[in-house]
Design an enzyme around this catalytic site. Structure first.
Site, PDB file in Angstrom:
ATOM      1  N   ASN A 212       0.838  -1.194   0.000  1.00 12.58           N
ATOM      2  CA  ASN A 212       0.000   0.000   0.000  1.00 12.58           C
ATOM      3  C   ASN A 212       0.877   1.250   0.000  1.00 12.58           C
ATOM      4  O   ASN A 212       1.728   1.423   0.868  1.00 12.58           O
ATOM      5  CB  ASN A 212      -0.905   0.041   1.234  1.00 12.58           C
ATOM      6  CG  ASN A 212      -1.680   1.356   1.322  1.00 12.58           C
ATOM      7  OD1 ASN A 212      -2.612   1.585   0.559  1.00 12.58           O
ATOM      8  ND2 ASN A 212      -1.272   2.242   2.233  1.00 12.58           N
ATOM      9  N   GLU A 213       0.681   2.093  -1.000  1.00  5.76           N
ATOM     10  CA  GLU A 213       1.333   3.390  -1.130  1.00  5.76           C
ATOM     11  C   GLU A 213       2.847   3.341  -0.902  1.00  5.76           C
ATOM     12  O   GLU A 213       3.382   4.115  -0.107  1.00  5.76           O
ATOM     13  CB  GLU A 213       0.676   4.408  -0.196  1.00  5.76           C
ATOM     14  CG  GLU A 213      -0.768   4.715  -0.570  1.00  5.76           C
ATOM     15  CD  GLU A 213      -1.350   5.872   0.239  1.00  5.76           C
ATOM     16  OE1 GLU A 213      -0.720   6.286   1.226  1.00  5.76           O
ATOM     17  OE2 GLU A 213      -2.431   6.343  -0.134  1.00  5.76           O
ATOM     18  N   PRO A 214       3.553   2.458  -1.598  1.00  6.17           N
ATOM     19  CA  PRO A 214       5.014   2.492  -1.523  1.00  6.17           C
ATOM     20  C   PRO A 214       5.548   3.664  -2.349  1.00  6.17           C
ATOM     21  O   PRO A 214       4.824   4.236  -3.177  1.00  6.17           O
ATOM     22  CB  PRO A 214       5.423   1.162  -2.156  1.00  6.17           C
ATOM     23  CG  PRO A 214       4.341   0.912  -3.171  1.00  6.17           C
ATOM     24  CD  PRO A 214       3.075   1.439  -2.548  1.00  6.17           C
ATOM     25  N   VAL A 244      -1.318  -1.072  -4.243  1.00  7.94           N
ATOM     26  CA  VAL A 244      -2.089   0.170  -4.232  1.00  7.94           C
ATOM     27  C   VAL A 244      -1.121   1.343  -4.287  1.00  7.94           C
ATOM     28  O   VAL A 244      -0.252   1.484  -3.428  1.00  7.94           O
ATOM     29  CB  VAL A 244      -2.964   0.241  -2.970  1.00  7.94           C
ATOM     30  CG1 VAL A 244      -3.680   1.579  -2.893  1.00  7.94           C
ATOM     31  CG2 VAL A 244      -3.980  -0.901  -2.992  1.00  7.94           C
ATOM     32  N   ASN A 264      -4.938   5.466  -5.186  1.00  8.06           N
ATOM     33  CA  ASN A 264      -5.486   6.285  -4.109  1.00  8.06           C
ATOM     34  C   ASN A 264      -5.343   7.759  -4.470  1.00  8.06           C
ATOM     35  O   ASN A 264      -4.281   8.183  -4.944  1.00  8.06           O
ATOM     36  CB  ASN A 264      -4.739   6.050  -2.791  1.00  8.06           C
ATOM     37  CG  ASN A 264      -4.917   4.646  -2.251  1.00  8.06           C
ATOM     38  OD1 ASN A 264      -5.760   3.892  -2.725  1.00  8.06           O
ATOM     39  ND2 ASN A 264      -4.141   4.287  -1.247  1.00  8.06           N
TER      40      ASN A 264
END
Length: 414
Positions: A212-214, A244, A264
């Site tokens: 998630n959101e790296p 994501v 996102n």
């Protein structure tokens, strides 16, 4: 109903002197297929498929796979058996659709956390039942396990209720350059092995999320995510894999390797404060840029606004219930355009308020929930409910399924 093939593999430790029988039982307990040995294939005539909630008038059909072992011991033959609930369904991805059992599936759901007041973070049976009642009331057909695997009991209920899951590993906070080093990479591969081994037999799980959101724009991220995603596909070739992103489409080095783009964005929240009028153009541009670059289906995997329950302002101001509703409505206008093309889902951030570390940007935790931390509805919950039931009516190939919305007691009583 159609004939289906079910492959099975049973791993056994200990004695090599044993006999193994495998039987597949339907929901009424009738044996519909059987085999012998630790590996094989079962042919299921007229199979009942596992369908998501609101996609079929009889969703979440589960079989029971019974494995019976008889081993020779000094005291004579000893028998034991294990039963595993299983569902039969297919998942596929095209350049603009997500397919379950060959039918287009649109994710209208939420992101969640295992969190509530009193207990705090962690698994809680009464809370879980309450949350699933709220999901069904909302008309949500899916959620993402943001940002870690949830308890196995959660996954079992998803199988039983027909709630589709994007199963995410604890790959959150991959932001530093050293986070993409060999040590982290090796651990990440091990984590994916553990997650796939635990959850691979859940029909509700339709996609793996490896992060998630790296900071996927950093130079090592390309090789890193290529390796993690290829490893995950080798572990399970039956499901698509994603992560994501919140990176720019021109800079994201991991996106070429995913099957579905999950993005996102928090327009008019983390920037352009208060300017709801810019959401439409920014969101439309976001979708068009990503699709032009990759020709892959897209999920709006997070969007939302911080909202203090009972705080009202007209015209809408940030943190008010009116602002949250207005922001969601602006997103929905664009989502309604693009879901006719290549957008295959929308997941609100968040299902319910949750606690965070104290900071000047948090008013006693994250308040982006459409429900409070105590599971009471904000105005946005009713807005989203109306939208999700409308989407279910429009996208379900079995329209009779959505009549359920008028049945049952209110989920706000437990």
């Amino acid at each position: 109903m159609r004939p289906c093939l079910v492959n099975y593999q049973v791993f056994i430790q200990g004695s090599e002197h044993f006999e193994l029988e495998v039987r597949l039982l339907d929901a009424e307990g009738k044996v519909v297929a059987q085999g012998t040995g630790g590996q094989g294939q079962l042919q299921v005539p007229s199979a009942h498929l596992w369908w998501p909630y609101l996609m079929h008038e009889h969703p979440a059909y589960l079989y029971s796979l019974e494995v019976r072992l008889t081993a020779q011991t000094g005291a004579g033959p000893m028998s034991d058996f294990y039963t595993l609930p299983v569902g039969i369904r297919t998942v596929a991805v095209t350049e603009n659709q997500f397919l379950i059992n060959g039918k287009p599936f649109y994710f209208h759901g939420v992101n969640k956390h295992e969190d509530a007041d009193i207990r705090g973070k962690g698994f809680d049976w009464p809370l879980l039942v309450k949350d699933f009642n709220l999901l069904r009331w909302l008309g949500a057909n899916s959620f993402r396990t943001s940002h870690y695997p949830y308890a196995e009991e959660v996954m079992q209920l998803c199988d039983q209720y027909g709630i589709v899951v994007i199963d995410e590993c604890p790959g959150v906070g991959i932001v530093l350059l050293q986070s993409f080093g060999n040590t982290s990479l090796q651990h990440h591969l091990e984590v994916m092995e553990e997650l796939v081994r635990r959850d691979k037999n859940h029909p509700a799980v339709v996609m793996w999320s490896v992060a998630n959101e790296p900071t996927s724009y950093l130079k090592p991220a390309g090789y890193y995510f290529k390796t993690v995603i290829a490893h995950t596909k080798a572990l399970d070739h039956s499901r698509p894999v994603t992560f994501v992103t919140s990176s720019n489409y021109t800079a994201d080095l991991g996106a070429p390797y995913v099957d579905v783009i999950c993005v996102n964005s928090y327009y008019s929240w983390y920037h352009d404060f208060g300017h709801l009028e810019v959401i439409g153009l920014q969101l439309q541009t976001q979708f068009e840029n990503w699709y032009r670059a990759y020709q892959k289906p897209i999920i709006q995997s997070e969007y939302g606004a911080e909202t203090i329950a009972g705080f009202h302002q007209d015209p809408p101001l940030m943190f008010s219930e009116e602002y949250q509703k207005s922001l969601l409505e602006q997103y929905h206008l664009v989502l309604d355009q693009k879901r006719k093309e290549y957008v295959v889902g929308e997941l609100i951030w968040n299902f319910a308020d949750f606690m965070t570390n104290q900071s000047p940007t948090r008013a006693v935790g994250n308040k982006k929930g459409i429900f409070t931390r105590q599971r009471q509805p904000k105005s946005a919950a009713f807005l989203l409910r109306e939208r999700y039931w409308k989407l279910a009516n429009e996208t379900s190939p079995h329209h009779s399924a959505v009549k359920m919305q008028c049945l049952g007691r209110s989920p706000f009583f437990f």
